[in-house]
Design an enzyme around this catalytic site. Structure first.
Site, mmCIF file in Angstrom:
data_model
loop_
_atom_site.group_PDB
_atom_site.id
_atom_site.type_symbol
_atom_site.label_atom_id
_atom_site.label_comp_id
_atom_site.label_asym_id
_atom_site.label_seq_id
_atom_site.Cartn_x
_atom_site.Cartn_y
_atom_site.Cartn_z
ATOM 1 N N ASP A 125 -77.695 -69.234 66.920
ATOM 2 C CA ASP A 125 -76.933 -68.544 65.868
ATOM 3 C C ASP A 125 -77.923 -67.926 64.891
ATOM 4 O O ASP A 125 -79.046 -68.427 64.725
ATOM 5 C CB ASP A 125 -76.014 -69.531 65.124
ATOM 6 C CG ASP A 125 -74.867 -68.833 64.421
ATOM 7 O OD1 ASP A 125 -73.739 -68.885 64.952
ATOM 8 O OD2 ASP A 125 -75.088 -68.208 63.351
ATOM 9 N N ASP A 169 -81.051 -63.838 66.056
ATOM 10 C CA ASP A 169 -80.216 -62.662 65.780
ATOM 11 C C ASP A 169 -80.039 -61.918 67.102
ATOM 12 O O ASP A 169 -81.028 -61.477 67.698
ATOM 13 C CB ASP A 169 -80.927 -61.780 64.744
ATOM 14 C CG ASP A 169 -80.155 -60.495 64.433
ATOM 15 O OD1 ASP A 169 -79.106 -60.240 65.057
ATOM 16 O OD2 ASP A 169 -80.626 -59.741 63.558
ATOM 17 N N VAL A 170 -78.799 -61.773 67.539
ATOM 18 C CA VAL A 170 -78.550 -61.148 68.845
ATOM 19 C C VAL A 170 -78.958 -59.668 68.854
ATOM 20 O O VAL A 170 -79.071 -59.058 69.922
ATOM 21 C CB VAL A 170 -77.069 -61.331 69.270
ATOM 22 C CG1 VAL A 170 -76.153 -60.371 68.507
ATOM 23 C CG2 VAL A 170 -76.889 -61.154 70.766
ATOM 24 N N TYR A 213 -65.094 -52.125 63.909
ATOM 25 C CA TYR A 213 -65.000 -53.366 64.694
ATOM 26 C C TYR A 213 -64.273 -53.115 66.019
ATOM 27 O O TYR A 213 -64.787 -53.407 67.103
ATOM 28 C CB TYR A 213 -64.259 -54.410 63.861
ATOM 29 C CG TYR A 213 -64.040 -55.742 64.538
ATOM 30 C CD1 TYR A 213 -65.096 -56.610 64.752
ATOM 31 C CD2 TYR A 213 -62.758 -56.136 64.926
ATOM 32 C CE1 TYR A 213 -64.886 -57.844 65.352
ATOM 33 C CE2 TYR A 213 -62.539 -57.375 65.514
ATOM 34 C CZ TYR A 213 -63.606 -58.227 65.722
ATOM 35 O OH TYR A 213 -63.390 -59.441 66.322
ATOM 36 N N LYS A 245 -65.498 -53.292 70.033
ATOM 37 C CA LYS A 245 -64.892 -54.217 70.998
ATOM 38 C C LYS A 245 -64.397 -53.454 72.231
ATOM 39 O O LYS A 245 -64.480 -53.952 73.352
ATOM 40 C CB LYS A 245 -63.763 -55.015 70.344
ATOM 41 C CG LYS A 245 -64.241 -55.978 69.261
ATOM 42 C CD LYS A 245 -65.215 -57.022 69.795
ATOM 43 C CE LYS A 245 -65.525 -58.100 68.765
ATOM 44 N NZ LYS A 245 -66.460 -59.131 69.267
ATOM 45 N N THR A 269 -60.435 -69.243 62.390
ATOM 46 C CA THR A 269 -61.885 -69.485 62.267
ATOM 47 C C THR A 269 -62.366 -69.011 60.890
ATOM 48 O O THR A 269 -61.670 -68.239 60.207
ATOM 49 C CB THR A 269 -62.695 -68.695 63.321
ATOM 50 O OG1 THR A 269 -62.588 -67.303 63.026
ATOM 51 C CG2 THR A 269 -62.215 -68.954 64.738
HETATM 52 N N1 LIG Z 1 -61.237 -65.347 64.836
HETATM 53 C C1 LIG Z 1 -60.481 -64.360 65.312
HETATM 54 O O1 LIG Z 1 -59.318 -64.201 64.944
HETATM 55 C C2 LIG Z 1 -61.058 -63.410 66.341
HETATM 56 C C3 LIG Z 1 -60.200 -62.440 66.865
HETATM 57 C C4 LIG Z 1 -60.681 -61.562 67.816
HETATM 58 C C5 LIG Z 1 -62.008 -61.655 68.216
HETATM 59 N N2 LIG Z 1 -62.836 -62.595 67.696
HETATM 60 C C6 LIG Z 1 -64.222 -62.627 68.171
HETATM 61 O O2 LIG Z 1 -64.596 -63.941 68.520
HETATM 62 C C7 LIG Z 1 -66.012 -64.085 68.363
HETATM 63 C C8 LIG Z 1 -66.306 -65.320 67.530
HETATM 64 O O3 LIG Z 1 -65.723 -65.142 66.258
HETATM 65 P P1 LIG Z 1 -65.272 -66.365 65.323
HETATM 66 O O4 LIG Z 1 -63.934 -66.036 64.801
HETATM 67 O O5 LIG Z 1 -65.510 -67.661 66.010
HETATM 68 O O6 LIG Z 1 -66.294 -66.146 64.109
HETATM 69 P P2 LIG Z 1 -67.238 -67.139 63.300
HETATM 70 O O7 LIG Z 1 -67.725 -66.372 62.115
HETATM 71 O O8 LIG Z 1 -66.596 -68.440 63.084
HETATM 72 O O9 LIG Z 1 -68.460 -67.310 64.317
HETATM 73 C C9 LIG Z 1 -69.325 -66.255 64.606
HETATM 74 C C10 LIG Z 1 -70.736 -66.795 64.621
HETATM 75 O O10 LIG Z 1 -71.617 -65.727 65.013
HETATM 76 C C11 LIG Z 1 -72.769 -65.803 64.202
HETATM 77 N N3 LIG Z 1 -73.404 -64.491 64.155
HETATM 78 C C12 LIG Z 1 -73.017 -63.402 63.440
HETATM 79 N N4 LIG Z 1 -73.871 -62.398 63.640
HETATM 80 C C13 LIG Z 1 -74.818 -62.849 64.496
HETATM 81 C C14 LIG Z 1 -75.973 -62.280 65.072
HETATM 82 N N5 LIG Z 1 -76.356 -61.025 64.766
HETATM 83 N N6 LIG Z 1 -76.716 -63.019 65.936
HETATM 84 C C15 LIG Z 1 -76.371 -64.299 66.206
HETATM 85 N N7 LIG Z 1 -75.287 -64.903 65.678
HETATM 86 C C16 LIG Z 1 -74.524 -64.188 64.833
HETATM 87 C C17 LIG Z 1 -72.265 -66.253 62.839
HETATM 88 O O11 LIG Z 1 -73.313 -66.821 62.053
HETATM 89 C C18 LIG Z 1 -71.183 -67.270 63.233
HETATM 90 O O12 LIG Z 1 -71.696 -68.588 63.318
HETATM 91 C C19 LIG Z 1 -66.497 -62.770 67.730
HETATM 92 O O13 LIG Z 1 -66.976 -61.920 68.753
HETATM 93 C C20 LIG Z 1 -65.236 -62.183 67.140
HETATM 94 O O14 LIG Z 1 -65.307 -60.762 67.040
HETATM 95 C C21 LIG Z 1 -62.383 -63.482 66.751
#
Ligand SMILES: NC(=O)c1ccc[n+]([C@@H]2O[C@H](COP(=O)([O-])OP(=O)(O)OC[C@H]3O[C@@H](n4cnc5c(N)ncnc54)[C@H](O)[C@@H]3O)[C@@H](O)[C@H]2O)c1
Length: 275
Positions: A53, A79-80, A171, A175, A206
């Protein structure tokens, strides 16, 4: 409430703790939410996990919790969108466990704003992290995945990659790109024995979701979901880990919606079981 408790108490080793034994997973964005739960489910089913992360402390905490629960995990700050960080994370997997079989990419940035006025720098950053990061991560892992009989990559998209997301254009557009990218990767790498799939969540409980949506919007969204509630991170994780696991051995290039039915609710204003 009873149903909720039954859900919480259900066994986490639904793959009978054997399906992932001997396999090594790199989970990116595993410091919280869906990525964190995916790392936990992989470990609970016998896999070894590199918890990565951009927030190194969060990655450390998740890895420590997995180890405390009897699993095998190590952590890395990464960082990805940074190639050197990706190289170091992959090197950590090889150094710690000697192989790499599964990659889950749950990292994303969420940038909004109406298209008429939004800052194009937000679009650049969104594409850098959500799309270019996914490319860099996957192709850096590829040489190692080629050596695995159970190689698999799972990306995370969103329903906003398939339908309009007003004020969330940057965003949603990334996607949509990620979905197309995943399908192309799947076809290019089928010859390498690497399956590539993508999961599209609806709205999931989340920290990310809470950070970008007001409580009122969350309530409105939940009301529009046919199942009448938001998704739980662990439900997304189960879907992701299924696709990542050998149990999905004949599935590649697929985008699986995990959304409580929301993507099929075009004609439904509000869920009514009597309709
Ligand atoms: N929560 C929702 O409702 C939802 C809906 C649709 C899609 N998503 C997708 O699900 C995935 C996870 O989201 P989540 O809701 O668990 O979010 P979250 O914020 O709880 O977790 C995301 C994690 O990614 C890490 N991160 C951010 N940028 C980064 C980078 N450049 N390099 C490495 N790590 C990085 C953050 O520190 C965090 O720990 C994401 O791709 C998000 O777009 C989430």
């Amino acid at each position: 409430m009873e149903a909720d408790q039954a859900f919480q108490d259900r066994p986490r080793d639904w793959m009978q703790h054997s399906r992932l034994v001997g396999l090594v997973a790199l989970v990116v964005g595993a410091g919280s939410g869906i990525g964190e739960e995916s790392a936990r489910v992989i470990a609970a089913n016998g896999g070894k996990v590199v918890v990565a992360d951009i927030r190194g402390d969060a990655a450390n905490d998740v890895a420590a919790a997995i180890v405390a629960a009897g699993g095998d995990a190590t952590s890395v700050s990464m960082d990805v969108a940074n190639q050197a960080d990706i190289d170091a994370a992959v090197a950590r997997a090889i150094e710690a466990y000697g192989r790499l079989d599964i990659v889950v990419n749950a990292a994303a940035v969420v940038k909004g704003g109406p298209i008429e006025t939004c800052d194009l720098a937000d679009w650049t950053l969104s594409f850098r992290v959500n799309v270019e990061g996914a490319i860099m991560l996957a192709r850096t892992c590829l040489p190692h995945l080629r050596g695995s009989p159970h190689a698999s990559i799972v990306q995370i998209a969103s329903l906003s990659g398939m339908g309009a997301y007003p004020n969330g254009g940057a965003y949603g557009t990334t996607k949509a790109a990620l979905i197309a990218l995943t399908k192309t990767m799947a076809m290019e790498w089928v010859k390498d024995g690497v399956r590539v799939n993508i999961v599209s969540p609806g709205t999931v409980e989340t920290p990310l979701m809470r950070a970008v949506l007001t409580p009122e919007v969350v309530e409105q969204r939940a009301a529009r979901i046919p199942m009448g509630r938001l998704g739980r991170p662990s439900e997304l994780a189960d879907t992701i880990v299924f696709l990542a696991s050998p149990m999905a051995s004949f599935i590649t290039g697929q985008n699986l919606n995990c959304d409580g039915g929301l993507s099929q609710a075009l004609m439904v204003q509000k869920f009514n079981p009597d309709l």
